[in-house]
Design a protein around this motif. Sequence first.
Motif, PDB file in Angstrom:
ATOM      1  N   ASP A   1     -15.141   3.430  57.248  1.00  0.00           N
ATOM      2  CA  ASP A   1     -16.324   2.632  56.952  1.00  0.00           C
ATOM      3  C   ASP A   1     -16.743   1.833  58.178  1.00  0.00           C
ATOM      4  O   ASP A   1     -15.936   1.555  59.064  1.00  0.00           O
ATOM      5  CB  ASP A   1     -16.030   1.665  55.798  1.00  0.00           C
ATOM      6  CG  ASP A   1     -15.728   2.401  54.505  1.00  0.00           C
ATOM      7  OD1 ASP A   1     -16.272   3.516  54.313  1.00  0.00           O
ATOM      8  OD2 ASP A   1     -14.942   1.885  53.696  1.00  0.00           O
ATOM      9  N   ALA A   2     -17.994   1.433  58.191  1.00  0.00           N
ATOM     10  CA  ALA A   2     -18.485   0.586  59.271  1.00  0.00           C
ATOM     11  C   ALA A   2     -17.764  -0.752  59.230  1.00  0.00           C
ATOM     12  O   ALA A   2     -17.419  -1.261  58.152  1.00  0.00           O
ATOM     13  CB  ALA A   2     -19.987   0.372  59.130  1.00  0.00           C
ATOM     14  N   GLY A   3     -17.525  -1.314  60.384  1.00  0.00           N
ATOM     15  CA  GLY A   3     -16.854  -2.611  60.473  1.00  0.00           C
ATOM     16  C   GLY A   3     -17.812  -3.743  60.180  1.00  0.00           C
ATOM     17  O   GLY A   3     -18.996  -3.540  59.902  1.00  0.00           O
ATOM     18  N   GLU A   4     -17.300  -4.938  60.261  1.00  0.00           N
ATOM     19  CA  GLU A   4     -18.140  -6.119  60.072  1.00  0.00           C
ATOM     20  C   GLU A   4     -18.959  -6.349  61.342  1.00  0.00           C
ATOM     21  O   GLU A   4     -18.513  -6.013  62.435  1.00  0.00           O
ATOM     22  CB  GLU A   4     -17.262  -7.336  59.802  1.00  0.00           C
ATOM     23  CG  GLU A   4     -16.513  -7.277  58.494  1.00  0.00           C
ATOM     24  CD  GLU A   4     -15.684  -8.530  58.245  1.00  0.00           C
ATOM     25  OE1 GLU A   4     -15.965  -9.570  58.876  1.00  0.00           O
ATOM     26  OE2 GLU A   4     -14.763  -8.452  57.444  1.00  0.00           O
ATOM     27  N   PRO A   5     -20.131  -6.946  61.190  1.00  0.00           N
ATOM     28  CA  PRO A   5     -20.920  -7.253  62.379  1.00  0.00           C
ATOM     29  C   PRO A   5     -20.158  -8.217  63.290  1.00  0.00           C
ATOM     30  O   PRO A   5     -19.353  -9.024  62.823  1.00  0.00           O
ATOM     31  CB  PRO A   5     -22.176  -7.922  61.831  1.00  0.00           C
ATOM     32  CG  PRO A   5     -22.233  -7.531  60.390  1.00  0.00           C
ATOM     33  CD  PRO A   5     -20.811  -7.305  59.961  1.00  0.00           C
ATOM     34  N   ALA A   6     -20.422  -8.134  64.573  1.00  0.00           N
ATOM     35  CA  ALA A   6     -19.788  -9.054  65.524  1.00  0.00           C
ATOM     36  C   ALA A   6     -20.254 -10.478  65.235  1.00  0.00           C
ATOM     37  O   ALA A   6     -21.399 -10.692  64.825  1.00  0.00           O
ATOM     38  CB  ALA A   6     -20.159  -8.657  66.950  1.00  0.00           C
ATOM     39  N   PRO A   7     -19.380 -11.452  65.432  1.00  0.00           N
ATOM     40  CA  PRO A   7     -19.799 -12.838  65.224  1.00  0.00           C
ATOM     41  C   PRO A   7     -20.823 -13.259  66.275  1.00  0.00           C
ATOM     42  O   PRO A   7     -20.920 -12.641  67.348  1.00  0.00           O
ATOM     43  CB  PRO A   7     -18.500 -13.639  65.375  1.00  0.00           C
ATOM     44  CG  PRO A   7     -17.587 -12.764  66.143  1.00  0.00           C
ATOM     45  CD  PRO A   7     -17.987 -11.351  65.846  1.00  0.00           C
ATOM     46  N   ALA A   8     -21.561 -14.305  65.969  1.00  0.00           N
ATOM     47  CA  ALA A   8     -22.560 -14.822  66.907  1.00  0.00           C
ATOM     48  C   ALA A   8     -21.862 -15.341  68.163  1.00  0.00           C
ATOM     49  O   ALA A   8     -20.730 -15.825  68.090  1.00  0.00           O
ATOM     50  CB  ALA A   8     -23.364 -15.938  66.243  1.00  0.00           C
ATOM     51  N   PRO A   9     -22.507 -15.237  69.320  1.00  0.00           N
ATOM     52  CA  PRO A   9     -21.887 -15.738  70.542  1.00  0.00           C
ATOM     53  C   PRO A   9     -21.730 -17.257  70.495  1.00  0.00           C
ATOM     54  O   PRO A   9     -22.523 -17.956  69.855  1.00  0.00           O
ATOM     55  CB  PRO A   9     -22.854 -15.323  71.642  1.00  0.00           C
ATOM     56  CG  PRO A   9     -24.150 -15.094  70.952  1.00  0.00           C
ATOM     57  CD  PRO A   9     -23.830 -14.675  69.557  1.00  0.00           C
TER      58      PRO A   9
END
Length: 66
Positions: A45-53
């Motif tokens: 499955d697709a992973g979680e979106p990257a956190p905000a910088p």
Amino acid sequence: MTEDEWVEKLATGSSLPPMPWPSVKAMSEADKRAVYRYIKALPGDAGEPAPAPLPPGVAPPGPPAV
């Protein structure tokens, strides 16, 4: 993100590091499309979106990565 959106994003370099933008921009469109198709073909499955910088000087939450 569609394949065309992926190619456009890589062509414009509109993202944050650590992408090696000079190398990515030098890739042919066929290579950019091949990378997209490879990533889409990976199992799972697709992973979680990257956190905000984070801004400079702000520590990331959680334990440090090892």
